[in-house]
Design a protein around this motif. Sequence first.
Motif, PDB file in Angstrom:
ATOM      1  N   ASN A   1       0.829  -1.197   0.000  1.00  0.00           N
ATOM      2  CA  ASN A   1       0.000   0.000   0.000  1.00  0.00           C
ATOM      3  C   ASN A   1       0.865   1.249   0.000  1.00  0.00           C
ATOM      4  N   ARG A   2       0.441   2.227  -0.765  1.00  0.00           N
ATOM      5  CA  ARG A   2       1.240   3.443  -0.932  1.00  0.00           C
ATOM      6  C   ARG A   2       1.274   4.307   0.323  1.00  0.00           C
ATOM      7  N   GLU A   3       0.391   4.026   1.296  1.00  0.00           N
ATOM      8  CA  GLU A   3       0.427   4.787   2.544  1.00  0.00           C
ATOM      9  C   GLU A   3       1.647   4.424   3.388  1.00  0.00           C
ATOM     10  N   HIS A   4       2.245   3.260   3.123  1.00  0.00           N
ATOM     11  CA  HIS A   4       3.418   2.819   3.870  1.00  0.00           C
ATOM     12  C   HIS A   4       4.689   3.291   3.171  1.00  0.00           C
ATOM     13  N   LEU A   5       5.734   3.566   3.957  1.00  0.00           N
ATOM     14  CA  LEU A   5       6.979   4.062   3.385  1.00  0.00           C
ATOM     15  C   LEU A   5       7.555   3.094   2.364  1.00  0.00           C
TER      16      LEU A   5
ATOM     17  N   ASP B   1      -2.744  -1.467 -11.318  1.00  0.00           N
ATOM     18  CA  ASP B   1      -2.996  -1.293  -9.894  1.00  0.00           C
ATOM     19  C   ASP B   1      -4.171  -2.182  -9.487  1.00  0.00           C
ATOM     20  N   ARG B   2      -3.882  -3.483  -9.301  1.00  0.00           N
ATOM     21  CA  ARG B   2      -4.936  -4.444  -8.978  1.00  0.00           C
ATOM     22  C   ARG B   2      -4.895  -4.903  -7.535  1.00  0.00           C
ATOM     23  N   TYR B   3      -3.697  -5.148  -7.012  1.00  0.00           N
ATOM     24  CA  TYR B   3      -3.565  -5.698  -5.669  1.00  0.00           C
ATOM     25  C   TYR B   3      -2.634  -4.826  -4.839  1.00  0.00           C
ATOM     26  N   ALA B   4      -3.027  -4.559  -3.600  1.00  0.00           N
ATOM     27  CA  ALA B   4      -2.166  -3.800  -2.682  1.00  0.00           C
ATOM     28  C   ALA B   4      -2.398  -4.323  -1.270  1.00  0.00           C
ATOM     29  N   PHE B   5      -1.303  -4.466  -0.515  1.00  0.00           N
ATOM     30  CA  PHE B   5      -1.370  -5.076   0.809  1.00  0.00           C
ATOM     31  C   PHE B   5      -0.510  -4.305   1.805  1.00  0.00           C
ATOM     32  N   ASP B   6      -0.870  -4.433   3.083  1.00  0.00           N
ATOM     33  CA  ASP B   6      -0.063  -3.844   4.153  1.00  0.00           C
ATOM     34  C   ASP B   6       1.110  -4.738   4.522  1.00  0.00           C
ATOM     35  N   SER B   7       0.922  -6.060   4.449  1.00  0.00           N
ATOM     36  CA  SER B   7       1.926  -6.969   5.001  1.00  0.00           C
ATOM     37  C   SER B   7       2.614  -7.819   3.936  1.00  0.00           C
ATOM     38  N   VAL B   8       3.893  -8.081   4.189  1.00  0.00           N
ATOM     39  CA  VAL B   8       4.645  -8.950   3.288  1.00  0.00           C
ATOM     40  C   VAL B   8       4.140 -10.382   3.372  1.00  0.00           C
ATOM     41  N   GLN B   9       3.579 -10.766   4.515  1.00  0.00           N
ATOM     42  CA  GLN B   9       3.050 -12.125   4.645  1.00  0.00           C
ATOM     43  C   GLN B   9       1.908 -12.365   3.655  1.00  0.00           C
ATOM     44  N   SER B  10       1.018 -11.400   3.493  1.00  0.00           N
ATOM     45  CA  SER B  10      -0.082 -11.543   2.531  1.00  0.00           C
ATOM     46  C   SER B  10       0.456 -11.639   1.109  1.00  0.00           C
ATOM     47  N   ILE B  11       1.446 -10.815   0.808  1.00  0.00           N
ATOM     48  CA  ILE B  11       2.038 -10.839  -0.533  1.00  0.00           C
ATOM     49  C   ILE B  11       2.675 -12.186  -0.817  1.00  0.00           C
ATOM     50  N   LEU B  12       3.477 -12.696   0.114  1.00  0.00           N
ATOM     51  CA  LEU B  12       4.185 -13.952  -0.119  1.00  0.00           C
ATOM     52  C   LEU B  12       3.237 -15.148  -0.159  1.00  0.00           C
ATOM     53  N   ALA B  13       2.117 -15.072   0.525  1.00  0.00           N
ATOM     54  CA  ALA B  13       1.135 -16.158   0.452  1.00  0.00           C
ATOM     55  C   ALA B  13       0.622 -16.312  -0.977  1.00  0.00           C
ATOM     56  N   ILE B  14       0.367 -15.198  -1.647  1.00  0.00           N
ATOM     57  CA  ILE B  14      -0.127 -15.243  -3.027  1.00  0.00           C
ATOM     58  C   ILE B  14       0.991 -15.639  -3.983  1.00  0.00           C
ATOM     59  N   VAL B  15       2.200 -15.102  -3.763  1.00  0.00           N
ATOM     60  CA  VAL B  15       3.343 -15.470  -4.603  1.00  0.00           C
ATOM     61  C   VAL B  15       3.604 -16.969  -4.502  1.00  0.00           C
TER      62      VAL B  15
END
Length: 223
Positions: A108-112, A130-144
Amino acid sequence: LLGARALRIGIIEDFEARVTPGLATALAGKMPNAKLSIRSILSHDVPGLLNQDELDVAIASEPESRAESLICDPLLRDPFVLVMQKNAGFDPVALLDGSDALPFLRFNREHLIGMQVEAHLARNRITLPDRYAFDSVQSILAIVADGNGWSIITPLGFARAQRFAERVALHPLPLPVFARRISLMSRSDSDRPVRSGRQSFSEQSSHHFETVRRDLPRLNSGP
């Protein structure tokens, strides 16, 4: 630190397992009569927390445009890398130019960290859907890990999501190297006890970060 009355510390969650417990134990032993507070923070909140006197020191990702009111002592260089499902065949150039249909998973662009990735893509004239945006790396890596996307993360972020380590792989980005800088930050106008405590805290934290560098050899790589 023995003479410090209080020390309020903020540390980003990337170090929750590897650094914070050891620091807490060491500081509690060196500050037997002082008030000690350690809290989890987000990097983009650090300037405000320090300038509003809610923290004395912080360990976080340094903002690209550093305010003159802050003192920043670099601790680690955390380079950005491409992450894909392990053993997946892919063309990194096709991912970046959008010709590969696999979606980009952004922070998410709100995070540094999200701002830093977006700024580097913009510098290289790369625009991704711009389809998917997440706060946590855990959510991203789960999908990857399931083979349904790719992303740009850092080794520290990867280290926080070890449950996916056997199913994803890190690769160099086909772009100029860029990294976030993890620093020890405080206000430049801190009073003398805080400055003294900050110096001792810096020496104490450096010892713990040596362990992080040893365990994550990708840190500090590159120019």
